[in-house]
Design an enzyme around this catalytic site. Sequence first.
Site, PDB file in Angstrom:
ATOM      1  N   ASP A  91      53.882  42.092  -8.699  1.00  0.00           N
ATOM      2  CA  ASP A  91      52.524  41.846  -8.217  1.00  0.00           C
ATOM      3  C   ASP A  91      52.243  42.799  -7.066  1.00  0.00           C
ATOM      4  OD1 ASP A  91      50.120  40.925  -7.250  1.00  0.00           O
ATOM      5  OD2 ASP A  91      50.752  38.833  -7.040  1.00  0.00           O
ATOM      6  N   VAL A 140      34.462  50.928 -20.042  1.00  0.00           N
ATOM      7  CA  VAL A 140      35.673  50.926 -20.856  1.00  0.00           C
ATOM      8  C   VAL A 140      35.888  49.505 -21.372  1.00  0.00           C
ATOM      9  CG1 VAL A 140      38.127  51.457 -20.945  1.00  0.00           C
ATOM     10  CG2 VAL A 140      36.658  52.673 -19.325  1.00  0.00           C
ATOM     11  N   ASN A 188      47.093  51.999 -11.202  1.00  0.00           N
ATOM     12  CA  ASN A 188      46.090  51.510 -12.144  1.00  0.00           C
ATOM     13  C   ASN A 188      45.721  50.052 -11.917  1.00  0.00           C
ATOM     14  OD1 ASN A 188      44.694  51.305 -14.939  1.00  0.00           O
ATOM     15  ND2 ASN A 188      46.366  49.820 -15.077  1.00  0.00           N
ATOM     16  N   TYR A 232      33.570  44.257  -5.886  1.00  0.00           N
ATOM     17  CA  TYR A 232      34.272  45.242  -6.715  1.00  0.00           C
ATOM     18  C   TYR A 232      33.890  46.666  -6.311  1.00  0.00           C
ATOM     19  CZ  TYR A 232      36.051  47.816 -10.699  1.00  0.00           C
ATOM     20  OH  TYR A 232      36.725  48.723 -11.494  1.00  0.00           O
ATOM     21  N   LYS A 292      36.305  49.728  -4.844  1.00  0.00           N
ATOM     22  CA  LYS A 292      36.422  51.048  -5.457  1.00  0.00           C
ATOM     23  C   LYS A 292      35.878  52.152  -4.550  1.00  0.00           C
ATOM     24  CE  LYS A 292      38.669  49.987  -9.132  1.00  0.00           C
ATOM     25  NZ  LYS A 292      40.066  50.466  -9.281  1.00  0.00           N
TER      26      LYS A 292
END
Length: 272
Positions: free
Chosen positions: A75, A204, A102, A171, A175
């Site tokens: 984790d 995606v 990732n 989010y 980013k």
Amino acid sequence: MVFNASRLLGKTVLVTGSSAGIGRATAILFAKAGSNVILLARRAEALEEVKQACIDVHQASKLSHGGQFAAIPFDVSDRVAINGIFDKIPANLRDIDILVNNAGYVVGREHVGDLDESVVEGMFATNVLGLISLTNLFVKGNPDFKSRGKGHIINLGSVAGREPYAGGSIYTATKHAVNAFTASMMRELINTPIRVTEVQPGMVETEFSLVRFKGDAAAAKAVYAGIEPLTGEDIAEEIVWAASRPPHVNIAETLIFPVNQASATVFYRAPS
């Protein structure tokens, strides 16, 4: 995909969040290119399945290099675990050449005022703090990229790191943080041979939307209605291509959209 596979033969790659989606596809493609791969993710059973897929594709490639794989339940939001990561990696795989950050996720579409602070903290812990901690360790840990005079850090950003949108305040904040951290790091490492890359996908179709919509499969599927989205394999190709450039070439940043997307909020849906 066009790349010089010989540059990846025998390289050792660590991929976080490799149990599904982009991470899974990336790990398998590196294995196909003759690299050794360390798989990190929270889901042990899924990791073992990906490890077997790596073994299978490497055997099918009939390459004499690579073929060493390790699946480590992990984790990245656990700071203590990160500090002890090299104790978990088999000794024969500790000479790592490429770090692919990732791991990341998003939950919910709530607006400010309705945010669940535990969800906010979890997203920052994984998407930002885990990425920073792991990268910091690899740049100057033991063993590290600086002392060995080599290394490539590939961070998974997003179009959300370039363009905020309603319903994505946290989010997009994570980013944007990844984008700023990556850009600053590239400048800080300018006097080293360490390469730094940020890959920024648009739409995606992976488990990502299913997590965002808290398991609501219909809502997750609706995101891509009328659009042919990117796949995890599409982004994996970009990651592996960036890693396969000559040592003096650094793909600093790459933004990838499906053909009918132009920004985080501008896209065309074909009539049903």
